[in-house]
Design an enzyme around this catalytic site. Structure first.
Site, PDB file in Angstrom:
ATOM      1  N   LYS A 111     -79.806  50.875  47.292  1.00 16.24           N
ATOM      2  CA  LYS A 111     -79.226  51.158  48.756  1.00 16.24           C
ATOM      3  C   LYS A 111     -78.813  52.381  48.882  1.00 16.24           C
ATOM      4  CE  LYS A 111     -79.259  46.404  49.977  1.00 16.24           C
ATOM      5  NZ  LYS A 111     -78.371  45.156  50.547  1.00 16.24           N
ATOM      6  N   LYS A 191     -89.100  43.057  47.512  1.00 15.34           N
ATOM      7  CA  LYS A 191     -88.605  41.966  47.831  1.00 15.34           C
ATOM      8  C   LYS A 191     -88.313  41.632  49.134  1.00 15.34           C
ATOM      9  CE  LYS A 191     -83.837  41.579  48.585  1.00 15.34           C
ATOM     10  NZ  LYS A 191     -82.309  41.298  48.556  1.00 15.34           N
ATOM     11  N   LYS A 194     -84.500  41.843  55.206  1.00 16.34           N
ATOM     12  CA  LYS A 194     -84.436  42.512  56.442  1.00 16.34           C
ATOM     13  C   LYS A 194     -84.470  43.737  56.826  1.00 16.34           C
ATOM     14  CE  LYS A 194     -83.317  39.360  59.979  1.00 16.34           C
ATOM     15  NZ  LYS A 194     -82.168  38.358  59.915  1.00 16.34           N
TER      16      LYS A 194
END
Ligand code: AQP
Length: 334
Positions: A111, A191, A194
């Site tokens: 991230k 994966k 969202k």
């Protein structure tokens, strides 16, 4: 079995990844175990988020969870920021967590790479997760595969705190990973997530599901309808395994290998089966959305039950760590 705790971010409605990877397990676990399930809104602010939408997304997540089968009579469902002790214990755990352990977390590395400026909250996210779970002295944490590393860190945090302040006080929780450990997105690569925009929402309408599935990636070797395919490398086959009855799964594999069906035919059957599983959830969600007070009452009652456990844990944590008691605490212990 030990107490169960798990959390989910308030990303609005559930998507198929967290529904299959986590929430379906939660619905089963509540039947036999003492379960705490939490909408982790403090986690959601560790990345850029829409302030205007945080409360509605939290509400919508509660609706999705209840519609999926969480029953407030059988589990404790609440919002993280409604129980202040989560952040308090997280701060305590910062003082026993090595920085190097946080920096090597895969999710942090992934991230943080996608961001220009990395917030300290993103790095410390697993410390708050440890606090979420250990506040309730939970021993089992049902999660998808992506969270297993964080649960391992939780164990280490519990060990470090225990060795300094109270042997055996916190349990070392185990991750419980279900069969749908890692649902891939419709790109068939990453994966389902969202933030990657590759999801199917559990409240998507039948036609919406079809529109999402139509362009979804299948076996790349199947260029023409007449090319035989390999179901084992096709992401949609793995979704059939989750949503279709065994006879259909077997038929899909056979017709894929023999090119008896084209990918579109296979997708059509899958879309129908997904829509059929989600239809009753959609109906319950619509009913819950029309009764917002009922949903808020469920969350408040859940927070009240969670606070009782959380306060007792924090009180003992403070005591073991040598903090001066408040006047009220002194009175109630004498
Ligand atoms: N694709 C997945 N397969 C299996 N399990 C999954 N989970 C999430 N995605 C998958 C599991 O769902 C629980 C809740 O996770 P979360 O609230 O951390 O959701 P998330 O992973 O942050 O959801 P997103 O949409 O993937 O968010 P971003 O975009 O922020 O990364 C966890 O138990 C998780 O393992």
């Amino acid at each position: 079995m030990a107490r169960v705790f798990s959390g989910i971010q308030p990303s609005g409605e559930l998507h198929t990844g967290n529904y299959l990877g986590a929430v379906k397990n939660w619905v089963d676990l509540q039947e036999k175990h003492e379960c705490f399930f939490c909408i982790v809104d403090y986690h959601a602010i560790t990345q850029d988020y829409d302030v205007e939408q945080l409360s509605s997304r939290t509400f919508d997540m509660a609706v999705s969870l209840l519609a999926s089968g969480l029953d407030p009579e059988k589990c404790v469902l609440f919002v993280q920021s409604h129980v202040l002790e989560h952040t308090e214990l997280a701060w305590v755990f910062m003082s026993v967590t090595p920085l190097g352990e946080l920096e090597r977390m895969t999710q942090f590395k992934d991230k943080s790479q996608r961001q220009e400026s990395v917030l300290a909250g993103l790095l410390n996210y697993p410390v708050l997760q440890a606090a979420d779970v250990l506040l309730y002295k939970a021993g089992v944490v049902p999660v998808g595969e992506d969270q297993v590393q964080h649960v391992e860190l939780m164990r280490e945090i519990a060990r470090k705190w225990n060795s300094r302040y109270g042997r055996g006080f916190f349990p070392e929780p185990d991750a419980l990973v279900g069969p749908a450990r890692r649902i891939l997105g419709l790109d068939g690569q990453a994966k389902m997530s969202k933030s990657l925009g590759n999801t199917i929402g559990i409240l998507d309408e039948e036609d919406g599901i079809w529109q999402l599935l139509r362009p979804a990636v299948t076996d790349p070797a199947r260029v023409r309808k007449t090319d035989p395919g390999d179901p084992e490398v096709c992401n949609l086959y793995s979704l059939h395994r989750q949503f279709s009855p065994p006879a259909t799964v077997e038929e899909v594999a056979r017709k894929c290998r023999s090119a008896g069906w084209g990918c579109l035919e296979c997708k059509r059957v899958l879309a129908d089966n997904i829509a059929a599983e989600f239809a009753p959830i959609r109906a319950r969600a619509a009913e819950l959305k029309s009764q917002p007070e009922r949903v808020r009452d469920i969350l408040e009652a859940g927070a009240e039950r969670a606070r009782v456990v959380a306060r007792a844990t924090m009180r003992e944590v403070r005591e073991r760590m040598g903090f001066l008691q408040t006047a009220a605490e002194t009175t109630s212990t004498t």
